[in-house]
Scaffold this active site. Structure first.
Site, PDB file in Angstrom:
ATOM      1  N   GLU A   1      -6.171  -8.886  -1.707  1.00 39.89           N
ATOM      2  CA  GLU A   1      -6.186  -8.653  -0.257  1.00 39.89           C
ATOM      3  C   GLU A   1      -7.605  -8.514   0.302  1.00 39.89           C
ATOM      4  O   GLU A   1      -7.892  -9.034   1.381  1.00 39.89           O
ATOM      5  CB  GLU A   1      -5.373  -7.409   0.075  1.00 39.89           C
ATOM      6  CG  GLU A   1      -3.873  -7.602  -0.100  1.00 39.89           C
ATOM      7  CD  GLU A   1      -3.067  -6.501   0.568  1.00 39.89           C
ATOM      8  OE1 GLU A   1      -2.988  -6.481   1.806  1.00 39.89           O
ATOM      9  OE2 GLU A   1      -2.541  -5.646  -0.171  1.00 39.89           O
TER      10      GLU A   1
ATOM     11  N   LYS B   1       4.874 -13.440   7.622  1.00 41.59           N
ATOM     12  CA  LYS B   1       5.773 -12.574   8.397  1.00 41.59           C
ATOM     13  C   LYS B   1       6.286 -13.300   9.642  1.00 41.59           C
ATOM     14  O   LYS B   1       7.469 -13.202   9.989  1.00 41.59           O
ATOM     15  CB  LYS B   1       5.052 -11.282   8.789  1.00 41.59           C
ATOM     16  CG  LYS B   1       4.830 -10.325   7.627  1.00 41.59           C
ATOM     17  CD  LYS B   1       4.122  -9.063   8.093  1.00 41.59           C
ATOM     18  CE  LYS B   1       3.937  -8.085   6.939  1.00 41.59           C
ATOM     19  NZ  LYS B   1       3.221  -6.853   7.362  1.00 41.59           N
TER      20      LYS B   1
ATOM     21  N   HIS C   1       3.055  -8.127 -26.868  1.00 39.17           N
ATOM     22  CA  HIS C   1       4.307  -8.669 -27.374  1.00 39.17           C
ATOM     23  C   HIS C   1       4.664 -10.016 -26.754  1.00 39.17           C
ATOM     24  O   HIS C   1       5.744 -10.540 -27.025  1.00 39.17           O
ATOM     25  CB  HIS C   1       5.435  -7.658 -27.149  1.00 39.17           C
ATOM     26  CG  HIS C   1       5.287  -6.425 -27.973  1.00 39.17           C
ATOM     27  ND1 HIS C   1       5.860  -6.271 -29.212  1.00 39.17           N
ATOM     28  CD2 HIS C   1       4.566  -5.286 -27.756  1.00 39.17           C
ATOM     29  CE1 HIS C   1       5.528  -5.086 -29.713  1.00 39.17           C
ATOM     30  NE2 HIS C   1       4.747  -4.475 -28.840  1.00 39.17           N
TER      31      HIS C   1
ATOM     32  N   SER D   1       3.426   1.098   8.560  1.00 38.60           N
ATOM     33  CA  SER D   1       3.649   0.585   9.924  1.00 38.60           C
ATOM     34  C   SER D   1       4.979   1.048  10.491  1.00 38.60           C
ATOM     35  O   SER D   1       5.150   1.137  11.705  1.00 38.60           O
ATOM     36  CB  SER D   1       3.608  -0.942   9.918  1.00 38.60           C
ATOM     37  OG  SER D   1       4.727  -1.467   9.203  1.00 38.60           O
TER      38      SER D   1
ATOM     39  N   SER E   1       6.773   3.650   4.773  1.00 46.17           N
ATOM     40  CA  SER E   1       6.278   2.405   5.379  1.00 46.17           C
ATOM     41  C   SER E   1       5.178   2.773   6.357  1.00 46.17           C
ATOM     42  O   SER E   1       5.457   3.432   7.364  1.00 46.17           O
ATOM     43  CB  SER E   1       7.392   1.653   6.102  1.00 46.17           C
ATOM     44  OG  SER E   1       6.857   0.628   6.918  1.00 46.17           O
TER      45      SER E   1
ATOM     46  N   THR F   1       8.258  -2.373   7.944  1.00 44.00           N
ATOM     47  CA  THR F   1       8.426  -3.146   6.714  1.00 44.00           C
ATOM     48  C   THR F   1       9.907  -3.441   6.498  1.00 44.00           C
ATOM     49  O   THR F   1      10.706  -2.530   6.296  1.00 44.00           O
ATOM     50  CB  THR F   1       7.863  -2.369   5.505  1.00 44.00           C
ATOM     51  OG1 THR F   1       6.550  -1.919   5.807  1.00 44.00           O
ATOM     52  CG2 THR F   1       7.855  -3.235   4.262  1.00 44.00           C
TER      53      THR F   1
ATOM     54  N   ARG G   1      -3.176  -0.594   2.946  1.00 44.23           N
ATOM     55  CA  ARG G   1      -3.782  -0.439   1.622  1.00 44.23           C
ATOM     56  C   ARG G   1      -4.976   0.495   1.637  1.00 44.23           C
ATOM     57  O   ARG G   1      -5.398   1.003   0.592  1.00 44.23           O
ATOM     58  CB  ARG G   1      -4.199  -1.813   1.076  1.00 44.23           C
ATOM     59  CG  ARG G   1      -5.293  -2.513   1.868  1.00 44.23           C
ATOM     60  CD  ARG G   1      -5.492  -3.935   1.355  1.00 44.23           C
ATOM     61  NE  ARG G   1      -6.565  -4.653   2.019  1.00 44.23           N
ATOM     62  CZ  ARG G   1      -6.454  -5.289   3.172  1.00 44.23           C
ATOM     63  NH1 ARG G   1      -5.284  -5.275   3.809  1.00 44.23           N
ATOM     64  NH2 ARG G   1      -7.479  -5.934   3.693  1.00 44.23           N
TER      65      ARG G   1
ATOM     66  N   GLY H   1       0.800  -1.220   0.000  1.00 43.06           N
ATOM     67  CA  GLY H   1       0.000   0.000   0.000  1.00 43.06           C
ATOM     68  C   GLY H   1       0.828   1.264   0.000  1.00 43.06           C
ATOM     69  O   GLY H   1       0.454   2.273  -0.621  1.00 43.06           O
ATOM     70  N   SER H   2       1.966   1.244   0.665  1.00 41.82           N
ATOM     71  CA  SER H   2       2.833   2.427   0.700  1.00 41.82           C
ATOM     72  C   SER H   2       3.414   2.721  -0.671  1.00 41.82           C
ATOM     73  O   SER H   2       3.558   3.877  -1.074  1.00 41.82           O
ATOM     74  CB  SER H   2       3.965   2.218   1.712  1.00 41.82           C
ATOM     75  OG  SER H   2       3.449   2.061   3.018  1.00 41.82           O
TER      76      SER H   2
END
Length: 350
Positions: free
Chosen positions: A235, A341, A251, A100, A98, A103, A150, A56-57
């Protein structure tokens, strides 16, 4: 399934609906508080810009870059990576974004950038990144917290605008342009928040149920909308989706298409698309239709590109929200991302 406010409240436990509806208000709030965001450090002889960010950032940065790209004369790179380019120098402005502040890719990129330049601005709600930036005496633009990253793109994108304006790399005129769109964006988002039969976001969501969307945008106009739309479907709606851009898609990817009833192709169109890309959509659509692949075109109206571009973001966000409700999933939690994470932290400490 009939969608109404009662059903939405039952499924949308963390009120993603309110967050999506707040996008124009986030822009407006930031503009009203413009003067309160000041930079203490000097920034001169800047030759290029690198924006560090993920998810989102990074999208907030992409939205800003799309709006300014035709007037901007300084190269801007949005860096979604642990590493930084070798050409980053003392004359590079680094913006580490970031939401939060935790990240890991952005933190690592920031730490590497610190060895090459003093021109660093951090955008965050807090976290480790802000703590390190304070120790390094770097400028910090603090944005409101308690959103999903987000769902805070209005804040993230405006913080990028402020960073570029206050370092004199772009003109304040972009804020004036955004001011003129806010009323229209609010009305549009409010209209899409109601579960009426003529709600175009809800209509599109019903079309996409049980489908695998493949979203195509055009370079310089709708490519970032396509990227954002894919991410929001993944998400919020908890469904797989893919995207690519024209003319590149012509292409390579067009050759790989085959008849599969699960796929649906969405062409994102704008009146400012190059005539060459408009023609590519027309003929590519015919080729895929001859393979019995479902093709749909999506377009929004507006007085100028900026208004249409931001309305497109709003429309596709709402589509992803209603798909979450139709899929009977709470759009806010991202359990697989959180699990990943935790596994990564466990691996690092073991």
């Amino acid at each position: 399934m009939t969608i109404n406010q009662k059903l939405i409240k039952e499924i949308d436990k963390s009120n993603m609906k309110l967050s999506i509806e707040s996008f124009p208000n986030q822009i407006n709030e930031m503009i009203k508080n413009y003067d309160s965001y000041s930079l203490k450090n000097e920034y001169s002889k800047i030759q290029n810009v690198i924006i560090l960010g993920m998810g989102g950032s990074a999208i907030g940065a992409e939205i800003c870059n799309t709006i300014i790209k035709n007037d901007n004369t300084i190269p801007i790179l949005i860096n979604r990576n642990y590493n930084i380019p070798g050409w980053l120098s003392k004359n590079t402005l680094v913006i580490a974004s970031s939401y939060s502040g935790n990240t890991e890719e952005t933190i690592m990129g920031y730490e590497k950038a610190c060895k090459k330049t003093k021109n660093i601005i951090v955008i965050s709600t807090g976290g480790i990144l802000s703590d390190i930036a304070k120790k390094n005496n770097h400028d910090i633009i603090k944005i409101p917290k308690d959103y999903q990253p987000r769902a805070a793109i209005g804040y993230s994108m405006m913080a990028i605008f402020f960073s570029l304006i206050k370092t004199k790399l772009i003109s304040y005129k972009f804020i004036d342009v955004l001011k003129l769109t806010i009323s229209s964006l609010k009305k549009y988002s409010s209209k899409l928040s109601n579960c009426n039969n003529d709600n175009e976001a809800l209509i599109w969501a019903k079309i996409l149920v049980n489908k695998i969307p493949v979203i195509y945008g055009s370079s310089d106009t709708t490519e970032i909308v396509a990227l954002r739309f894919k991410g929001q479907l993944q998400e919020n709606s908890k469904m797989i989706a893919f995207h690519n851009i024209l003319p590149e898609m012509n292409h390579n990817e067009i050759e790989g298409w085959y008849n599969n009833e699960n796929f649906i192709v969405l062409w994102l169109e704008d009146k400012d698309d190059l005539i060459q890309n408009k023609n590519r959509i027309i003929h590519s659509k015919k080729i895929l239709e001859n393979l019995d692949i479902i093709n749909k075109c999506i377009e929004v109206s507006g007085n100028n590109f900026v208004e249409r571009f931001l309305k497109f973001i709003i429309l596709t966000d709402w589509i992803s929200f209603y798909l979450a409700i139709l899929n009977k999933v709470d759009p806010s939690p991202v359990r697989k991302i959180q699990k990943l994470k935790k596994l990564l932290i466990k691996n690092e400490t073991s």
